[in-house]
Design a protein around this motif. Sequence first.
Motif, PDB file in Angstrom:
ATOM      1  N   TYR A 109       2.432   1.717  -3.411  1.00 41.69           N
ATOM      2  CA  TYR A 109       1.460   2.130  -4.425  1.00 41.69           C
ATOM      3  C   TYR A 109       1.016   3.578  -4.214  1.00 41.69           C
ATOM      4  O   TYR A 109       0.841   4.319  -5.180  1.00 41.69           O
ATOM      5  CB  TYR A 109       0.257   1.185  -4.425  1.00 41.69           C
ATOM      6  N   LEU A 110       0.845   3.972  -2.948  1.00 42.57           N
ATOM      7  CA  LEU A 110       0.417   5.343  -2.665  1.00 42.57           C
ATOM      8  C   LEU A 110       1.429   6.364  -3.184  1.00 42.57           C
ATOM      9  O   LEU A 110       1.057   7.466  -3.585  1.00 42.57           O
ATOM     10  CB  LEU A 110       0.190   5.543  -1.166  1.00 42.57           C
ATOM     11  N   GLU A 111       2.696   6.004  -3.182  1.00 40.36           N
ATOM     12  CA  GLU A 111       3.733   6.922  -3.669  1.00 40.36           C
ATOM     13  C   GLU A 111       3.614   7.171  -5.168  1.00 40.36           C
ATOM     14  O   GLU A 111       4.094   8.193  -5.666  1.00 40.36           O
ATOM     15  CB  GLU A 111       5.120   6.369  -3.336  1.00 40.36           C
TER      16      GLU A 111
ATOM     17  N   LYS B  75      -5.192   9.132  -3.583  1.00 39.42           N
ATOM     18  CA  LYS B  75      -4.672   8.379  -2.440  1.00 39.42           C
ATOM     19  C   LYS B  75      -5.795   8.004  -1.475  1.00 39.42           C
ATOM     20  O   LYS B  75      -5.859   6.873  -0.990  1.00 39.42           O
ATOM     21  CB  LYS B  75      -3.596   9.185  -1.711  1.00 39.42           C
ATOM     22  N   GLU B  76      -6.701   8.950  -1.206  1.00 32.29           N
ATOM     23  CA  GLU B  76      -7.821   8.676  -0.301  1.00 32.29           C
ATOM     24  C   GLU B  76      -8.742   7.608  -0.869  1.00 32.29           C
ATOM     25  O   GLU B  76      -9.229   6.734  -0.135  1.00 32.29           O
ATOM     26  CB  GLU B  76      -8.601   9.958  -0.016  1.00 32.29           C
TER      27      GLU B  76
ATOM     28  N   HIS C  81      -7.848   5.195  -2.924  1.00 33.19           N
ATOM     29  CA  HIS C  81      -7.152   3.911  -2.821  1.00 33.19           C
ATOM     30  C   HIS C  81      -7.190   3.388  -1.381  1.00 33.19           C
ATOM     31  O   HIS C  81      -7.416   2.185  -1.160  1.00 33.19           O
ATOM     32  CB  HIS C  81      -5.702   4.030  -3.301  1.00 33.19           C
ATOM     33  N   ILE C  82      -6.986   4.251  -0.417  1.00 37.96           N
ATOM     34  CA  ILE C  82      -7.031   3.829   0.988  1.00 37.96           C
ATOM     35  C   ILE C  82      -8.423   3.294   1.328  1.00 37.96           C
ATOM     36  O   ILE C  82      -8.554   2.289   2.034  1.00 37.96           O
ATOM     37  CB  ILE C  82      -6.627   4.989   1.923  1.00 37.96           C
TER      38      ILE C  82
ATOM     39  N   LYS D 130      -3.917  13.845  -3.627  1.00 36.11           N
ATOM     40  CA  LYS D 130      -4.496  13.414  -2.347  1.00 36.11           C
ATOM     41  C   LYS D 130      -5.812  12.664  -2.554  1.00 36.11           C
ATOM     42  O   LYS D 130      -6.087  11.680  -1.859  1.00 36.11           O
ATOM     43  CB  LYS D 130      -4.701  14.632  -1.446  1.00 36.11           C
TER      44      LYS D 130
ATOM     45  N   THR E 266       0.833  -1.203   0.000  1.00 37.35           N
ATOM     46  CA  THR E 266       0.000   0.000   0.000  1.00 37.35           C
ATOM     47  C   THR E 266       0.866   1.251   0.000  1.00 37.35           C
ATOM     48  O   THR E 266       0.611   2.193  -0.755  1.00 37.35           O
ATOM     49  CB  THR E 266      -0.948  -0.008   1.215  1.00 37.35           C
ATOM     50  N   THR E 267       1.895   1.262   0.826  1.00 39.26           N
ATOM     51  CA  THR E 267       2.781   2.428   0.896  1.00 39.26           C
ATOM     52  C   THR E 267       3.465   2.670  -0.446  1.00 39.26           C
ATOM     53  O   THR E 267       3.512   3.813  -0.927  1.00 39.26           O
ATOM     54  CB  THR E 267       3.847   2.224   1.997  1.00 39.26           C
TER      55      THR E 267
ATOM     56  N   LEU F 137       0.681   7.475  -6.768  1.00 43.13           N
ATOM     57  CA  LEU F 137      -0.555   8.193  -7.076  1.00 43.13           C
ATOM     58  C   LEU F 137      -0.301   9.699  -7.131  1.00 43.13           C
ATOM     59  O   LEU F 137       0.484  10.237  -6.352  1.00 43.13           O
ATOM     60  CB  LEU F 137      -1.635   7.860  -6.046  1.00 43.13           C
TER      61      LEU F 137
END
Length: 198
Positions: free
Chosen positions: A94-96, A104-105, A107-108, A101, A91-92, A98
Amino acid sequence: MFRPLLIAMLLGCCLCAAAQDNDPTFVPTVKVGKVLHDGDSIQYMEMNNVYVYPELTFKNKKQAESYMRLVRNVKKVLPIAKEARMMLIETTEYLETLPDKKAKEEHIKRVEDDIFRTYKPKMKKLTYSQGKLLIKLIDRECNSSSYDMIKAFMGPVRAGFWQVFAWGFGASLKKEYDAEGVDRLTERVVLMVEAGQI
């Protein structure tokens, strides 16, 4: 002389690996190679760590049962803690990638929904002591408490909500793993389970 010993060790490793196939916490490591030493080739084999501890002595049957319960609980929740570590890493990373914000939200939120769908049935089957152990093993695997991970991904308000929820059941998401202190026996069991010794 060395060749039969090497073959016997390899067979032993294969048998051990076959016995541990259904255990995701045990990953057999066998590396065979050779090195040159003074013009002569010497074969070598690297294997999993083998942990040797003094034999445990129990004062009574209740202590022995408590230890066996710890072994069962570690075997049950350690794979979940390892999955949590992998999920955190993925997850970390992949978030990098995107762009903003909002992405990212979103995806979370998808990850959170997936976690609930996948792990809710497993969590319902855990006992109280297994749940508390899982919180500590997640801290061991991820080097961060469950509370800190929720706070980092979902914010302090949601982390506070889940902490209050856990507190209602007598647990704390802020519990940290202390391998040298309180959790010394648990660490011993974890290392031996990871090495396939128990």
